[in-house]
Design a protein around this motif. Sequence first.
Motif, mmCIF file in Angstrom:
data_model
loop_
_atom_site.group_PDB
_atom_site.id
_atom_site.type_symbol
_atom_site.label_atom_id
_atom_site.label_comp_id
_atom_site.label_asym_id
_atom_site.label_seq_id
_atom_site.Cartn_x
_atom_site.Cartn_y
_atom_site.Cartn_z
ATOM 1 N N VAL A 236 35.032 35.532 8.233
ATOM 2 C CA VAL A 236 35.759 37.134 7.390
ATOM 3 C C VAL A 236 37.556 36.911 7.359
ATOM 4 O O VAL A 236 37.822 36.052 7.346
ATOM 5 C CB VAL A 236 36.056 37.268 9.276
ATOM 6 C CG1 VAL A 236 36.506 38.856 9.140
ATOM 7 C CG2 VAL A 236 34.508 37.874 9.995
ATOM 8 N N GLU B 31 30.094 35.129 15.033
ATOM 9 C CA GLU B 31 30.583 35.709 14.675
ATOM 10 C C GLU B 31 31.162 36.793 15.393
ATOM 11 O O GLU B 31 32.055 37.714 15.546
ATOM 12 C CB GLU B 31 28.828 37.165 14.690
ATOM 13 C CG GLU B 31 28.843 38.104 13.788
ATOM 14 C CD GLU B 31 28.053 38.952 13.617
ATOM 15 O OE1 GLU B 31 26.911 38.085 13.806
ATOM 16 O OE2 GLU B 31 27.378 40.660 13.572
ATOM 17 N N LYS B 32 30.851 36.434 16.726
ATOM 18 C CA LYS B 32 31.695 37.628 18.460
ATOM 19 C C LYS B 32 32.968 36.817 18.177
ATOM 20 O O LYS B 32 34.399 37.139 18.249
ATOM 21 C CB LYS B 32 31.034 37.244 19.082
ATOM 22 C CG LYS B 32 32.078 37.563 20.434
ATOM 23 C CD LYS B 32 30.851 37.440 21.867
ATOM 24 C CE LYS B 32 32.328 38.355 22.959
ATOM 25 N NZ LYS B 32 31.415 37.760 24.179
ATOM 26 N N ARG C 249 35.126 38.018 14.776
ATOM 27 C CA ARG C 249 35.735 39.170 14.946
ATOM 28 C C ARG C 249 37.234 39.488 15.705
ATOM 29 O O ARG C 249 37.817 39.539 15.487
ATOM 30 C CB ARG C 249 34.608 39.624 15.341
ATOM 31 C CG ARG C 249 34.578 41.141 15.244
ATOM 32 C CD ARG C 249 33.047 42.148 15.440
ATOM 33 N NE ARG C 249 33.337 41.781 16.635
ATOM 34 C CZ ARG C 249 31.779 41.282 17.015
ATOM 35 N NH1 ARG C 249 30.543 41.485 15.740
ATOM 36 N NH2 ARG C 249 31.196 41.081 17.722
#
Length: 254
Positions: free
Chosen positions: A8, A226-227, A230
């Motif tokens: 990200v 992913e968590k 984020r």
Amino acid sequence: MKISYQAVSDVGRKRKGNEDSLFVNPEQGLFVVADGMGGHAAGEVASRLAVDAINEFICLTGDDEEITWPFGLDETISYDGNRLKTAIRYANRKVLEATKEKSEYEGMATTVAAVLVDGDSANLGHVGDSRIYLLRETRITQLTTDHSWVNEQIVSGLISPDQARSHPLRNVVTRALGGKTDLQVDMKVQKIETGDLLLLCSDGLTTMMGDEEIAGLVSEAKGDVEKAARSLVVAANAKGGEDNITVVILKFGE
Ligand code: CA
């Protein structure tokens, strides 16, 4: 070893543009974060040029071991270590060449933090203040040493890591791609165990958050990359988001 990952990049809350670049090439086991510097959009150009050049060299040497090594071979490190080290030096040359192409590119530069995975070994290469961390169970270990002015002050015992994170000169890097031709690249090999996580990040994360805060958020995600990615970006923004925030998290499984 099987790798799951999440990457990200976020502009943050204060900057207009995002000068960070990231690149993932799971087929080659390559993961890169770069943080560009320079006026106008030049920082963005430098970091993008660097990650693309690194990937180009890694792809080239993945297929053919008979290539010519533009900077010679380093016999103290593995073949994959040489691929990564040379890829970063090749990227340095590309950025340097570009600084001479246009007046607005003059003085642009970029950090690089890169991982090239080979079985249960992770080859790490870095220049500048982007970092690579190992998260094993609940422990966090910084595997890279920042090439920055504030880190020199920490090593000399003049300031603490907490003071460094709010120091007015915290953005000053002492080594970067785009500076000079004979760039010194720090190389390291990390043995990987099942369940390990590697975190590559730009200083937009680490100036906003301490290591233990990072470790806490990653461990709360319980292996969900992913968590984890984020929640790191959300937390860095909640603390002010003063700079671009880039995180690449790799999880090693069976
Ligand atoms: Ca930055």
